[in-house]
Design a protein around this motif. Structure first.
Motif, PDB file in Angstrom:
ATOM      1  N   LYS A  32       0.966  -1.105  -0.021  1.00  0.00           N
ATOM      2  CA  LYS A  32       0.004  -0.106  -0.009  1.00  0.00           C
ATOM      3  C   LYS A  32       0.796   1.314  -0.052  1.00  0.00           C
ATOM      4  O   LYS A  32       0.612   2.282  -0.686  1.00  0.00           O
ATOM      5  CB  LYS A  32      -1.166   0.098   1.328  1.00  0.00           C
ATOM      6  N   ARG A  33       1.992   1.118   0.933  1.00  0.00           N
ATOM      7  CA  ARG A  33       2.877   2.457   0.944  1.00  0.00           C
ATOM      8  C   ARG A  33       3.442   2.727  -0.417  1.00  0.00           C
ATOM      9  O   ARG A  33       3.646   3.755  -0.956  1.00  0.00           O
ATOM     10  CB  ARG A  33       3.940   2.071   1.966  1.00  0.00           C
ATOM     11  N   ASN A  34       3.802   1.629  -1.260  1.00  0.00           N
ATOM     12  CA  ASN A  34       4.532   1.661  -2.506  1.00  0.00           C
ATOM     13  C   ASN A  34       3.485   2.353  -3.477  1.00  0.00           C
ATOM     14  O   ASN A  34       3.767   3.212  -4.260  1.00  0.00           O
ATOM     15  CB  ASN A  34       4.906   0.443  -3.012  1.00  0.00           C
ATOM     16  N   VAL A  35       2.182   1.936  -3.371  1.00  0.00           N
ATOM     17  CA  VAL A  35       1.321   2.294  -4.282  1.00  0.00           C
ATOM     18  C   VAL A  35       0.848   3.871  -4.183  1.00  0.00           C
ATOM     19  O   VAL A  35       0.891   4.726  -5.011  1.00  0.00           O
ATOM     20  CB  VAL A  35      -0.182   1.764  -4.294  1.00  0.00           C
ATOM     21  N   LEU A  36       0.709   4.078  -3.043  1.00  0.00           N
ATOM     22  CA  LEU A  36       0.572   5.751  -2.474  1.00  0.00           C
ATOM     23  C   LEU A  36       1.781   6.555  -2.799  1.00  0.00           C
ATOM     24  O   LEU A  36       1.599   7.544  -3.340  1.00  0.00           O
ATOM     25  CB  LEU A  36       0.483   5.780  -1.034  1.00  0.00           C
ATOM     26  N   ILE A  37       3.094   5.766  -2.725  1.00  0.00           N
ATOM     27  CA  ILE A  37       4.098   6.882  -3.085  1.00  0.00           C
ATOM     28  C   ILE A  37       4.018   7.034  -4.795  1.00  0.00           C
ATOM     29  O   ILE A  37       4.380   8.178  -5.107  1.00  0.00           O
ATOM     30  CB  ILE A  37       5.506   6.329  -2.777  1.00  0.00           C
ATOM     31  N   ARG A  38       3.806   6.146  -5.412  1.00  0.00           N
ATOM     32  CA  ARG A  38       3.812   6.218  -7.073  1.00  0.00           C
ATOM     33  C   ARG A  38       2.652   7.174  -7.205  1.00  0.00           C
ATOM     34  O   ARG A  38       2.856   7.920  -8.342  1.00  0.00           O
ATOM     35  CB  ARG A  38       3.399   4.744  -7.428  1.00  0.00           C
ATOM     36  N   GLU A  39       1.484   7.241  -6.509  1.00  0.00           N
ATOM     37  CA  GLU A  39       0.618   8.033  -6.879  1.00  0.00           C
ATOM     38  C   GLU A  39       1.013   9.609  -6.491  1.00  0.00           C
ATOM     39  O   GLU A  39       0.498  10.267  -7.187  1.00  0.00           O
ATOM     40  CB  GLU A  39      -0.808   7.516  -6.082  1.00  0.00           C
ATOM     41  N   MET A  40       1.381   9.466  -5.449  1.00  0.00           N
ATOM     42  CA  MET A  40       1.977  10.844  -4.973  1.00  0.00           C
ATOM     43  C   MET A  40       3.008  11.776  -6.216  1.00  0.00           C
ATOM     44  O   MET A  40       2.876  12.739  -6.334  1.00  0.00           O
ATOM     45  CB  MET A  40       2.551  10.778  -3.672  1.00  0.00           C
ATOM     46  N   VAL A  41       3.867  10.672  -6.448  1.00  0.00           N
ATOM     47  CA  VAL A  41       4.731  11.274  -7.260  1.00  0.00           C
ATOM     48  C   VAL A  41       4.034  11.609  -8.977  1.00  0.00           C
ATOM     49  O   VAL A  41       4.514  12.621  -9.380  1.00  0.00           O
ATOM     50  CB  VAL A  41       5.831  10.087  -7.832  1.00  0.00           C
ATOM     51  N   ALA A  42       3.018  10.766  -9.172  1.00  0.00           N
ATOM     52  CA  ALA A  42       2.485  11.234 -10.438  1.00  0.00           C
ATOM     53  C   ALA A  42       1.676  12.406 -10.333  1.00  0.00           C
ATOM     54  O   ALA A  42       1.475  13.178 -11.184  1.00  0.00           O
ATOM     55  CB  ALA A  42       1.545   9.929 -10.737  1.00  0.00           C
ATOM     56  N   LEU A  43       1.084  12.590  -9.201  1.00  0.00           N
ATOM     57  CA  LEU A  43       0.240  14.153  -8.836  1.00  0.00           C
ATOM     58  C   LEU A  43       1.116  15.098  -8.792  1.00  0.00           C
ATOM     59  O   LEU A  43       0.833  16.023  -9.270  1.00  0.00           O
ATOM     60  CB  LEU A  43      -0.595  13.892  -7.556  1.00  0.00           C
ATOM     61  N   THR A  44       2.265  14.843  -8.472  1.00  0.00           N
ATOM     62  CA  THR A  44       3.307  15.988  -8.227  1.00  0.00           C
ATOM     63  C   THR A  44       3.814  16.212  -9.731  1.00  0.00           C
ATOM     64  O   THR A  44       3.966  17.475 -10.083  1.00  0.00           O
ATOM     65  CB  THR A  44       4.533  15.605  -7.388  1.00  0.00           C
ATOM     66  N   ASP A  45       4.095  15.431 -10.622  1.00  0.00           N
ATOM     67  CA  ASP A  45       4.418  15.406 -11.959  1.00  0.00           C
ATOM     68  C   ASP A  45       3.247  16.273 -12.658  1.00  0.00           C
ATOM     69  O   ASP A  45       3.524  17.191 -13.354  1.00  0.00           O
ATOM     70  CB  ASP A  45       4.665  14.337 -12.619  1.00  0.00           C
ATOM     71  N   LYS A  46       1.977  15.978 -12.449  1.00  0.00           N
ATOM     72  CA  LYS A  46       0.836  16.540 -13.217  1.00  0.00           C
ATOM     73  C   LYS A  46       0.814  17.917 -12.581  1.00  0.00           C
ATOM     74  O   LYS A  46       0.438  18.912 -13.492  1.00  0.00           O
ATOM     75  CB  LYS A  46      -0.466  15.768 -12.842  1.00  0.00           C
ATOM     76  N   SER A  47       1.108  17.843 -11.282  1.00  0.00           N
ATOM     77  CA  SER A  47       0.992  19.773 -10.730  1.00  0.00           C
ATOM     78  C   SER A  47       2.009  20.483 -11.330  1.00  0.00           C
ATOM     79  O   SER A  47       1.683  21.728 -11.487  1.00  0.00           O
ATOM     80  CB  SER A  47       0.893  19.656  -9.259  1.00  0.00           C
TER      81      SER A  47
END
Length: 73
Positions: A32-47
């Motif tokens: 779960k932590r790994n998935v959340l980290i990937r999603e956070m990085v994707a959102l950061t790139d999008k922002s």
């Protein structure tokens, strides 16, 4: 203080089961932590992309304001 556990076969089975559940829980939380980290990085790139687009829009708008002659009143 820890509760005294007697060395019986039943307690051994309970301890093994508890250890197995703890390991499974750890693995699940790690995934779960790994998935959340990937999603956070994707959102950061999008922002970053959105912020770049906003900056470009402001630059164009400012350039239009600078090069537009004021209308007479």
């Amino acid at each position: 203080m820890a509760e005294q556990v007697f060395p019986t076969k039943g307690n051994l089975i309970k301890a093994k089961r508890s250890l197995q559940q703890a390991k499974q829980g750890f693995e699940l939380m790690d995934r779960k932590r790994n998935v959340l980290i990937r999603e956070m990085v994707a959102l950061t790139d999008k922002s970053k992309l959105v912020r770049g687009n906003i900056e470009q829009t402001y630059e164009k708008a400012y350039a239009c304001l600078l090069y537009t002659s004021p209308s007479p009143r």
